[in-house]
Design a protein around this motif. Structure first.
Motif, mmCIF file in Angstrom:
data_model
loop_
_atom_site.group_PDB
_atom_site.id
_atom_site.type_symbol
_atom_site.label_atom_id
_atom_site.label_comp_id
_atom_site.label_asym_id
_atom_site.label_seq_id
_atom_site.Cartn_x
_atom_site.Cartn_y
_atom_site.Cartn_z
ATOM 1 N N LEU A 107 0.859 -1.178 0.000
ATOM 2 C CA LEU A 107 0.000 0.000 0.000
ATOM 3 C C LEU A 107 0.891 1.222 0.000
ATOM 4 C CD1 LEU A 107 -2.401 -1.485 2.637
ATOM 5 C CD2 LEU A 107 -2.966 -1.099 0.244
ATOM 6 N N GLU B 225 -3.038 5.553 -0.586
ATOM 7 C CA GLU B 225 -3.917 4.388 -0.484
ATOM 8 C C GLU B 225 -4.445 4.164 0.928
ATOM 9 O OE1 GLU B 225 -3.032 1.001 -3.335
ATOM 10 O OE2 GLU B 225 -1.025 1.799 -2.908
ATOM 11 N N TYR C 252 -7.919 -7.204 3.392
ATOM 12 C CA TYR C 252 -9.086 -6.348 3.580
ATOM 13 C C TYR C 252 -8.634 -4.943 3.967
ATOM 14 C CZ TYR C 252 -11.790 -10.638 3.614
ATOM 15 O OH TYR C 252 -12.363 -11.826 3.251
ATOM 16 N N LEU C 253 -9.388 -3.952 3.523
ATOM 17 C CA LEU C 253 -9.162 -2.567 3.933
ATOM 18 C C LEU C 253 -10.467 -2.061 4.521
ATOM 19 C CD1 LEU C 253 -7.434 -0.042 4.144
ATOM 20 C CD2 LEU C 253 -8.074 0.515 1.788
ATOM 21 N N LEU D 82 -10.063 -6.475 -0.629
ATOM 22 C CA LEU D 82 -9.339 -5.783 -1.693
ATOM 23 C C LEU D 82 -9.361 -6.657 -2.945
ATOM 24 C CD1 LEU D 82 -6.226 -4.443 0.250
ATOM 25 C CD2 LEU D 82 -8.139 -3.102 -0.644
ATOM 26 N N ASP D 83 -9.670 -6.090 -4.069
ATOM 27 C CA ASP D 83 -9.679 -6.821 -5.336
ATOM 28 C C ASP D 83 -8.254 -7.110 -5.775
ATOM 29 O OD1 ASP D 83 -12.451 -6.719 -5.549
ATOM 30 O OD2 ASP D 83 -12.414 -4.803 -6.602
#
Length: 116
Positions: free
Chosen positions: A36, A40, A62-63, A68-69
């Motif tokens: 990141l 971001e 995860y965020l 997260l893709d």
């Protein structure tokens, strides 16, 4: 994260066997991380790492509770340990409790004696 060049890598790694603590984490060297960079993350964001050891081990990032893709990983083998590296003025606070409900059967990591 703070500042223009702040960046971090968050994920899991195999035991680095004495690798330099000053070196950033990198994928492909027994580490599976999400990077990141500037812009971001904001102060107070929560990055989650979910590791499942079912039929096909996997790692998801995860965020703020949202998947997260893209950076999901399959087929992690062997022991893996939580790992974080920061650069450019980034700061990370690791907490022992969940801010967001983990997915499926994921649970909090309980450190083994060798991880302390």
């Amino acid at each position: 994260m703070f500042g223009g060049a702040a960046a971090c890598q968050i994920g899991v790694c195999h035991d680095r066997g004495g690798a330099s603590l000053d070196a950033p984490l990198g994928a492909g060297e027994g580490c599976w991380t999400v990077g990141l960079g500037p812009g971001e993350l904001s102060q107070g964001d929560v990055v989650g790492v979910a590791c499942g050891k079912g039929n096909v081990p996997n790692l998801e990032f995860y965020l703020n509770g949202r998947l997260l893709d893209g950076p999901s990983v399959k087929r992690i083998s062997g022991d893996a340990f939580p790992a974080v590296s920061v650069a450019g003025g980034a700061a990370v606070l690791m907490e022992a409790c969940f801010k967001h409900t983990p997915p499926g059967s994921c649970q909090q990591i309980i450190p083994a004696a060798g991880m302390m």
